[in-house]
Design a protein around this motif. Structure first.
Motif, mmCIF file in Angstrom:
data_model
loop_
_atom_site.group_PDB
_atom_site.id
_atom_site.type_symbol
_atom_site.label_atom_id
_atom_site.label_comp_id
_atom_site.label_asym_id
_atom_site.label_seq_id
_atom_site.Cartn_x
_atom_site.Cartn_y
_atom_site.Cartn_z
ATOM 1 N N GLN A 1 0.832 -1.201 0.000
ATOM 2 C CA GLN A 1 0.000 0.000 0.000
ATOM 3 C C GLN A 1 0.868 1.253 0.000
ATOM 4 O O GLN A 1 0.544 2.239 -0.661
ATOM 5 N N ARG A 2 1.973 1.219 0.726
ATOM 6 C CA ARG A 2 2.891 2.353 0.727
ATOM 7 C C ARG A 2 3.527 2.543 -0.643
ATOM 8 O O ARG A 2 3.700 3.677 -1.108
ATOM 9 N N MET A 3 3.865 1.455 -1.308
ATOM 10 C CA MET A 3 4.436 1.554 -2.656
ATOM 11 C C MET A 3 3.410 2.118 -3.637
ATOM 12 O O MET A 3 3.750 2.943 -4.490
ATOM 13 N N TYR A 4 2.145 1.675 -3.530
ATOM 14 C CA TYR A 4 1.103 2.200 -4.405
ATOM 15 C C TYR A 4 0.875 3.686 -4.155
ATOM 16 O O TYR A 4 0.698 4.462 -5.093
ATOM 17 N N ALA A 5 0.878 4.105 -2.897
ATOM 18 C CA ALA A 5 0.686 5.518 -2.567
ATOM 19 C C ALA A 5 1.862 6.349 -3.086
ATOM 20 O O ALA A 5 1.667 7.446 -3.625
ATOM 21 N N ALA B 1 3.791 5.611 -5.669
ATOM 22 C CA ALA B 1 3.685 5.668 -7.127
ATOM 23 C C ALA B 1 2.575 6.622 -7.560
ATOM 24 O O ALA B 1 2.742 7.386 -8.511
ATOM 25 N N ALA B 2 1.449 6.588 -6.852
ATOM 26 C CA ALA B 2 0.335 7.469 -7.204
ATOM 27 C C ALA B 2 0.710 8.936 -7.016
ATOM 28 O O ALA B 2 0.411 9.776 -7.872
ATOM 29 N N CYS B 3 1.361 9.260 -5.905
ATOM 30 C CA CYS B 3 1.775 10.651 -5.673
ATOM 31 C C CYS B 3 2.833 11.088 -6.674
ATOM 32 O O CYS B 3 2.790 12.219 -7.174
ATOM 33 N N LEU B 4 3.773 10.228 -6.977
ATOM 34 C CA LEU B 4 4.821 10.577 -7.925
ATOM 35 C C LEU B 4 4.241 10.785 -9.318
ATOM 36 O O LEU B 4 4.549 11.775 -9.991
ATOM 37 N N VAL B 5 3.386 9.876 -9.763
ATOM 38 C CA VAL B 5 2.772 10.012 -11.079
ATOM 39 C C VAL B 5 1.850 11.235 -11.107
ATOM 40 O O VAL B 5 1.838 11.992 -12.092
ATOM 41 N N GLY B 6 1.102 11.462 -10.026
ATOM 42 C CA GLY B 6 0.248 12.646 -9.956
ATOM 43 C C GLY B 6 1.059 13.932 -9.994
ATOM 44 O O GLY B 6 0.670 14.903 -10.649
ATOM 45 N N GLY B 7 2.184 13.951 -9.301
ATOM 46 C CA GLY B 7 3.053 15.120 -9.325
ATOM 47 C C GLY B 7 3.624 15.380 -10.700
ATOM 48 O O GLY B 7 3.632 16.526 -11.177
ATOM 49 N N PHE B 8 4.093 14.323 -11.373
ATOM 50 C CA PHE B 8 4.624 14.496 -12.723
ATOM 51 C C PHE B 8 3.524 14.892 -13.703
ATOM 52 O O PHE B 8 3.766 15.669 -14.625
ATOM 53 N N GLY C 1 2.426 20.087 -8.314
ATOM 54 C CA GLY C 1 3.043 18.858 -8.803
ATOM 55 C C GLY C 1 4.426 18.638 -8.226
ATOM 56 O O GLY C 1 4.809 17.513 -7.897
ATOM 57 N N ASN C 2 5.160 19.716 -8.082
ATOM 58 C CA ASN C 2 6.500 19.662 -7.520
ATOM 59 C C ASN C 2 6.465 19.187 -6.069
ATOM 60 O O ASN C 2 7.213 18.285 -5.666
ATOM 61 N N VAL C 3 5.601 19.776 -5.282
ATOM 62 C CA VAL C 3 5.484 19.405 -3.870
ATOM 63 C C VAL C 3 4.956 17.976 -3.735
ATOM 64 O O VAL C 3 5.397 17.204 -2.877
ATOM 65 N N LEU C 4 4.028 17.594 -4.601
ATOM 66 C CA LEU C 4 3.484 16.241 -4.569
ATOM 67 C C LEU C 4 4.554 15.207 -4.901
ATOM 68 O O LEU C 4 4.647 14.159 -4.246
ATOM 69 N N ALA C 5 5.393 15.494 -5.877
ATOM 70 C CA ALA C 5 6.460 14.560 -6.251
ATOM 71 C C ALA C 5 7.516 14.448 -5.158
ATOM 72 O O ALA C 5 7.987 13.354 -4.846
ATOM 73 N N VAL C 6 7.883 15.584 -4.555
ATOM 74 C CA VAL C 6 8.874 15.536 -3.472
ATOM 75 C C VAL C 6 8.279 14.851 -2.242
ATOM 76 O O VAL C 6 8.942 14.052 -1.581
ATOM 77 N N GLY C 7 7.025 15.119 -1.955
ATOM 78 C CA GLY C 7 6.377 14.524 -0.789
ATOM 79 C C GLY C 7 6.052 13.059 -0.951
ATOM 80 O O GLY C 7 5.752 12.379 0.040
ATOM 81 N N SER C 8 6.104 12.540 -2.165
ATOM 82 C CA SER C 8 5.777 11.133 -2.376
ATOM 83 C C SER C 8 6.754 10.210 -1.661
ATOM 84 O O SER C 8 6.381 9.102 -1.268
ATOM 85 N N THR C 9 7.974 10.648 -1.464
ATOM 86 C CA THR C 9 8.950 9.793 -0.783
ATOM 87 C C THR C 9 8.610 9.607 0.692
ATOM 88 O O THR C 9 9.131 8.689 1.323
#
Length: 170
Positions: A43-47, A49-56, A79-87
């Motif tokens: 579930q953490r991996m899916y979240a 991936a979803a945040c990273l793809v959403g950010g991009f 998108g920038n904050v979402l991609a950085v926060g995905s980690t």
């Protein structure tokens, strides 16, 4: 293998069935907590991936509205904050904040977050297109500098290259 089967007495089908049952019990049997842990990790991996793809996706969509700097700044910054926060889904939010505000990357984090705030303020409150574009350019540079802080010796190497390329001595 054929010679080994001939040496062992007994029925071949029973021996193969019991061997495959023993192997499957050893390899596939997980306790409830182990299965729960694997489910949690997935579930953490899916979240992530979803945040990273959403950010991009937000950053890519911001290029469509590039001529409207306010919409561009909002989409790009989100998108920038979402991609950085995905980690944070991978390492946890507390560890993410500890790593962001570590002494080696404290200034890079402060610059990045400062330019994110400046870009949003200039886009949403001030409505100044030139200031918004400048803040976005500085935000991108700060993000690159922040990202380089995770690669050993990358910031020093980039600094030395910039000094060599931008040296004005004749």
């Amino acid at each position: 293998m054929w010679k080994l089967k001939q040496l062992i007495p007994g029925d071949d089908d029973d021996r193969e069935a019991s061997l495959s049952d023993e192997e499957s019990d050893g390899f596939c049997s997980l306790s409830y907590t182990q299965r729960l842990w694997v489910f949690f990790l997935m579930q953490r991996m899916y979240a992530f991936a979803a945040c990273l793809v959403g950010g991009f996706a937000c950053m890519f969509l911001s290029m469509i509205v590039f001529l409207k700097p306010i919409k561009f700044a909002i989409l790009f910054t989100f998108g920038n904050v979402l991609a950085v926060g995905s980690t944070a889904f991978l390492i946890g939010p507390a560890q993410q904040l500890n790593m962001m505000f570590d002494s080696t990357r404290l200034y890079a984090t402060a610059a990045y977050l400062g330019f994110v705030v400046i870009a949003l303020i200039s886009a949403l409150w001030i409505h100044n297109k030139i200031l918004t574009i400048l803040a976005i350019i500085c935000e991108i540079c700060a993000l690159i500098w922040y990202s380089l802080s995770y690669i050993p010796f990358a910031r020093r190497m980039v600094s030395e290259l910039m000094v060599r390329f931008c040296d004005t001595e004749l």
